[in-house]
Design a protein around this motif. Structure first.
Motif: not given
Length: 101
Positions: A35-40, A60-65, A24-33, A16-22
């Motif tokens: 967000i992907s880098d941060t999650l990686r 694969k988990t990042i893809t789901l997020l 938060d990054l999106l709502l903070g205006g981060e680009s997909e790239a 759940l914290r990974w979903l929430d972090e994703t």
């Protein structure tokens, strides 16, 4: 031949914290790239540790997020504009509303 039961399942651990972090990054205006880098980076010590696989568990988990919050189909984009529970969005996208489109 016996018909196979229809089943829904996930082959990834998604916390759940990974979903929430994703989200938060999106709502903070981060680009997909970004967000992907941060999650990686953040999942680097939790998934595929020491693996040399190109598409290992982490990717694969990042893809789901990303599919849950960033790459949302147009028909359900309203849920991102008015965020609901992360688990609810994850289940909706990956089980019930997904019809292959």
């Amino acid at each position: 031949m016996t018909p196979r039961p229809r089943m829904i399942g996930y082959n990834r651990t998604v916390k759940l914290r990974w979903l929430d972090e994703t989200l938060d990054l999106l709502l903070g205006g981060e680009s997909e790239a970004a967000i992907s880098d941060t999650l990686r980076q953040r999942l680097g010590d939790q998934l595929s540790v020491g693996s040399l696989a190109v598409r290992g568990s982490r990717e694969k988990t990042i893809t789901l997020l990303l599919k849950t919050w960033v790459r949302v189909p147009n028909r359900i984009e309203v849920f991102v504009m008015t965020p609901s529970e992360s688990w609810g969005m994850f289940v909706a996208l990956n089980a019930f509303l997904s019809t292959g489109g």
